[in-house]
Structures are given as C-alpha cells and as structure tokens.
Design an enzyme around this catalytic site. Structure first.
Site, PDB file in Angstrom:
ATOM      1  N   LYS A  95       0.822  -1.221   0.000  1.00  0.00           N
ATOM      2  CA  LYS A  95       0.000   0.000   0.000  1.00  0.00           C
ATOM      3  C   LYS A  95       0.849   1.262   0.000  1.00  0.00           C
ATOM      4  O   LYS A  95       0.346   2.347  -0.298  1.00  0.00           O
ATOM      5  CB  LYS A  95      -0.957   0.007   1.189  1.00  0.00           C
ATOM      6  CG  LYS A  95      -0.318   0.118   2.556  1.00  0.00           C
ATOM      7  CD  LYS A  95      -1.373   0.019   3.643  1.00  0.00           C
ATOM      8  CE  LYS A  95      -0.784   0.093   5.039  1.00  0.00           C
ATOM      9  NZ  LYS A  95      -0.212   1.404   5.359  1.00  0.00           N
ATOM     10  N   ASP A  96       2.157   1.149   0.320  1.00  0.00           N
ATOM     11  CA  ASP A  96       3.042   2.317   0.316  1.00  0.00           C
ATOM     12  C   ASP A  96       3.633   2.608  -1.056  1.00  0.00           C
ATOM     13  O   ASP A  96       4.256   3.661  -1.254  1.00  0.00           O
ATOM     14  CB  ASP A  96       4.208   2.110   1.304  1.00  0.00           C
ATOM     15  CG  ASP A  96       3.760   2.105   2.751  1.00  0.00           C
ATOM     16  OD1 ASP A  96       2.701   2.689   3.051  1.00  0.00           O
ATOM     17  OD2 ASP A  96       4.467   1.518   3.591  1.00  0.00           O
TER      18      ASP A  96
ATOM     19  N   ARG B 109      -8.240   8.302   4.497  1.00  0.00           N
ATOM     20  CA  ARG B 109      -9.197   7.272   4.077  1.00  0.00           C
ATOM     21  C   ARG B 109      -9.962   6.725   5.274  1.00  0.00           C
ATOM     22  O   ARG B 109     -11.202   6.593   5.247  1.00  0.00           O
ATOM     23  CB  ARG B 109      -8.443   6.127   3.384  1.00  0.00           C
ATOM     24  CG  ARG B 109      -9.290   4.856   3.189  1.00  0.00           C
ATOM     25  CD  ARG B 109      -8.428   3.665   2.803  1.00  0.00           C
ATOM     26  NE  ARG B 109      -7.467   3.311   3.814  1.00  0.00           N
ATOM     27  CZ  ARG B 109      -7.719   2.563   4.890  1.00  0.00           C
ATOM     28  NH1 ARG B 109      -8.941   2.123   5.107  1.00  0.00           N
ATOM     29  NH2 ARG B 109      -6.763   2.277   5.756  1.00  0.00           N
ATOM     30  N   ARG B 110      -9.223   6.389   6.330  1.00  0.00           N
ATOM     31  CA  ARG B 110      -9.889   5.880   7.526  1.00  0.00           C
ATOM     32  C   ARG B 110     -10.775   6.935   8.154  1.00  0.00           C
ATOM     33  O   ARG B 110     -11.909   6.648   8.560  1.00  0.00           O
ATOM     34  CB  ARG B 110      -8.844   5.392   8.543  1.00  0.00           C
ATOM     35  CG  ARG B 110      -8.129   4.111   8.139  1.00  0.00           C
ATOM     36  CD  ARG B 110      -7.080   3.714   9.163  1.00  0.00           C
ATOM     37  NE  ARG B 110      -6.427   2.463   8.796  1.00  0.00           N
ATOM     38  CZ  ARG B 110      -5.120   2.253   8.873  1.00  0.00           C
ATOM     39  NH1 ARG B 110      -4.314   3.222   9.293  1.00  0.00           N
ATOM     40  NH2 ARG B 110      -4.603   1.094   8.524  1.00  0.00           N
TER      41      ARG B 110
ATOM     42  N   ARG C  11       1.051  10.061  14.042  1.00  0.00           N
ATOM     43  CA  ARG C  11       2.153   9.363  13.385  1.00  0.00           C
ATOM     44  C   ARG C  11       2.782   8.422  14.405  1.00  0.00           C
ATOM     45  O   ARG C  11       2.469   8.450  15.574  1.00  0.00           O
ATOM     46  CB  ARG C  11       3.219  10.356  12.893  1.00  0.00           C
ATOM     47  CG  ARG C  11       2.889  11.149  11.650  1.00  0.00           C
ATOM     48  CD  ARG C  11       2.919  10.364  10.362  1.00  0.00           C
ATOM     49  NE  ARG C  11       4.094   9.532  10.179  1.00  0.00           N
ATOM     50  CZ  ARG C  11       5.247   9.918   9.648  1.00  0.00           C
ATOM     51  NH1 ARG C  11       5.397  11.182   9.261  1.00  0.00           N
ATOM     52  NH2 ARG C  11       6.231   9.079   9.467  1.00  0.00           N
TER      53      ARG C  11
ATOM     54  N   ARG D 219       1.495   4.222  18.625  1.00  0.00           N
ATOM     55  CA  ARG D 219       0.067   4.500  18.400  1.00  0.00           C
ATOM     56  C   ARG D 219      -0.805   3.815  19.452  1.00  0.00           C
ATOM     57  O   ARG D 219      -1.744   4.408  19.975  1.00  0.00           O
ATOM     58  CB  ARG D 219      -0.331   4.056  16.992  1.00  0.00           C
ATOM     59  CG  ARG D 219       0.374   4.859  15.907  1.00  0.00           C
ATOM     60  CD  ARG D 219      -0.061   4.458  14.516  1.00  0.00           C
ATOM     61  NE  ARG D 219       0.743   5.132  13.503  1.00  0.00           N
ATOM     62  CZ  ARG D 219       0.307   5.529  12.322  1.00  0.00           C
ATOM     63  NH1 ARG D 219      -0.946   5.301  11.981  1.00  0.00           N
ATOM     64  NH2 ARG D 219       1.110   6.129  11.472  1.00  0.00           N
TER      65      ARG D 219
ATOM     66  N   CYS E 204      -1.553   7.877  -1.730  1.00  0.00           N
ATOM     67  CA  CYS E 204      -2.014   7.290  -0.474  1.00  0.00           C
ATOM     68  C   CYS E 204      -2.391   8.359   0.554  1.00  0.00           C
ATOM     69  O   CYS E 204      -2.867   8.037   1.631  1.00  0.00           O
ATOM     70  CB  CYS E 204      -0.980   6.333   0.098  1.00  0.00           C
ATOM     71  SG  CYS E 204       0.517   7.115   0.708  1.00  0.00           S
TER      72      CYS E 204
END
Length: 321
Positions: free
Chosen positions: A83-84, A131-132, A153, A159, A246
């Site tokens: 996805k990166d 997106r989230r 981040r 996190r 992204c």
C-alpha cells in the site's frame, strides 16, 4: 568442498513492523531457494520525518531510499508494504513477487475493550489516514455517534500507547501489521469492509528487485501468489485512474469469489470521501477472474470511471505527487 552461497541482501526499513515483514520473506526465500539471506536496514524519509503523511506527500516516502539502494546495487531485493508503493512503474525495477495477502481489514484498539459501536459520544480516534477518517466519520454518523478523528504518526507501539495512556479513546491500524507483529490479540474489533474499505493493496507485501537482475527475479517468482497479484492490480489501477496517492481518502478491495473450490469472479469495491465523512462515493463492480494483469487493471479503471462520473474527483483533497 563447495563454497557457501553468497547471501542475498534484502533491503528493509528499520521499524519493527518492516523488519518483521522482511523476516517473513527472508524465511520464505531461504526455504524456497536454499540461499542464505541477510537483512540490510535502510532509513527512509518517511521514517525520519515527523510531519503527517499528507504534508510530506504520502506516496513513496517509505520506498524511495530502498529503491535507490536497489538501483545502486547495494541490495539484491527489497520488501515493501504494497500500500506504500506509488502506482507509477519505476524505471529499472520490477515487482518480482506479491506473496499471499494477509487479512486486508483495519483493526480497532480501544480502551476498556470497546468495539467501534460501543465508543462514547465525542470519542477521540487516532489515525494517520484520511481514508480511515472519512469512513469512520461516515460510519459513526450512520448510527448517530459523534466522534473526533485525530491525526497521529508513529510506529505501532507508539500509536497503541496513545490508548494505553488515555490520550485517545481508540486507534485504527492495519490488521495485517498487528498479525505480523504478534499483537492482533490487542485489537478490540476488526472493521468489516462493508463499513471501512482498506487502502488499495493493504495486507499485501511487494518484493522488488532490479529488472536487469534476471537470476534474482527468477528466484523470487516462486513467492508470487497470482490471486493476490490480480486483486491488488485491480485496486491499484483504480487508485491510479483516480489520480490519487495514499494521502487521498481512497479505499479499495478486490475479493475473489467462487464456490469454495474454484474462483470464478472478482468483486472490486471502491470508496472516495471527504475526511469529515459527510460525503462518500462508494461503488462496486464484478467481473470474471482476470486472465491477465491487463484485465485486472481494466476492472479497476472501469470502476474509477464510474466513480469519477459520480463526483469522486471533487472529494479528493490530495493528488499524487
């Protein structure tokens, strides 16, 4: 006496998750080829910058240093979270393998073991992903819950620490990363794709090497899973056709459907939305299992065209850089 084989040099980011993912691929390469593999740690711009991904461009900030090392002959192959990867094909490099995908869904880690629906009004949810944020806000609104998505981040431990310290009520992370780190048991819920579509390619790994290195390309080909490759090509084709990176609030997931024995169809779902969740364009399409990468890409482009016709272009805050 036969001289020992020269180790293959696998380039990896330094984070715990990146090294865990690279370690899985290193083990698979050793088992497949019998060749020794050594990890070469490389620091990327995305690792050292403290800015939010949308501010530093998002797409590619975790991969450029690895790609430079490949092109410079410092490493033989590299492992990325797929996805990166930018959707544009890099000159001089080839995507030698896309192994079988891990769970593509997002996971919630919330205080007191809460699920998303159980979060209190005003709950603060940490995520670094527009997106989230878009989909979480839209989902919360659908059952009358007012939440605040907070940009964050940091690595997985950092996190989760925001929840453990009480600074946030919850964070959302990729389930695949938690699984690979052995921390999926800390999730208080997995977010169904009917509510939150993952990032294109989420849960999949990309194994990249120099296009001119035919020997390494051939060695790595044995790791490739054709069904995963077809699915992520369709998802990334949709992302590319939307001209989004992204850092844009785009989700996509291709599911392979069948009778349990034979895969017969691919269903591709896509979503674009405003980060506050007030407006979403969410569509899906189904077609035969693609017989080639080009056919998989066609499915993504077709769905992107429909989404653009429904107004998706006006909802994307960040274009690919």
């Amino acid at each position: 006496m036969t001289a020992p084989a020269t180790p293959l040099r696998l380039g990896t980011r330094r984070s715990a998750l990146a090294k865990a993912q690279s370690g899985l691929i290193a083990d698979a390469v050793r088992e497949l080829t019998g060749r020794p593999v050594e990890l070469v740690e490389i620091t990327t711009y995305g690792d050292v910058s403290r800015e939010h991904l949308a501010q530093i461009g998002g797409t590619g900030v975790f991969v450029s240093a690895l790609r430079e090392a490949l092109l410079g002959g410092e490493i033989d192959f590299a492992v990325h979270s797929l996805k990166d990867l930018p959707t544009a094909e890099p000159e001089g490099l080839t995507l030698a393998a896309i192994p079988r995908r891990e769970d593509p869904r997002d996971a919630l880690i919330a205080r007191d073991g809460l699920t998303f629906e159980q979060l209190p009004p005003g709950a603060r949810i940490g995520t670094g992903s527009p997106r989230r944020a878009a989909q979480l806000n839209a989902w919360a609104r659908s059952f009358g819950l007012d939440v605040e998505t907070v940009p964050i981040r940091g690595n997985v431990g950092t996190r989760i620490g925001y929840v453990r310290s009480g600074e946030l009520d919850a964070v959302v992370l990729a389930a695949a990363g938690l699984i690979r780190l052995g921390r999926i048991g800390e999730a208080t819920g997995l977010l169904d794709a009917d509510h939150v579509l993952p990032a294109p390619g989420q849960g999949a790994l990309a194994v990249e090497c120099a296009a001119a290195d035919a020997e390494t390309t051939a060695l790595l080909a044995g790791l490739d899973d054709p069904h995963t490759r077809a699915a992520v090509i369709a998802e990334r084709s949709l992302l590319a056709a939307l001209e989004a990176g992204c850092s844009a609030p785009v989700g996509a997931l291709a599911d392979l459907l069948g009778d349990g024995q034979v895969v017969t169809e691919m269903r591709l779902r896509g979503v674009v939305g405003t980060t506050d969740g007030s407006t979403l364009v969410q569509l899906s399409t189904t077609g035969p299992v693609p017989a080639s990468p080009d056919k998989a890409a066609d499915l993504g482009r077709e769905l992107a065209t429909e989404m653009l016709a429904k107004g998706a272009a006006g909802l994307m805050g960040e274009r690919a850089l």
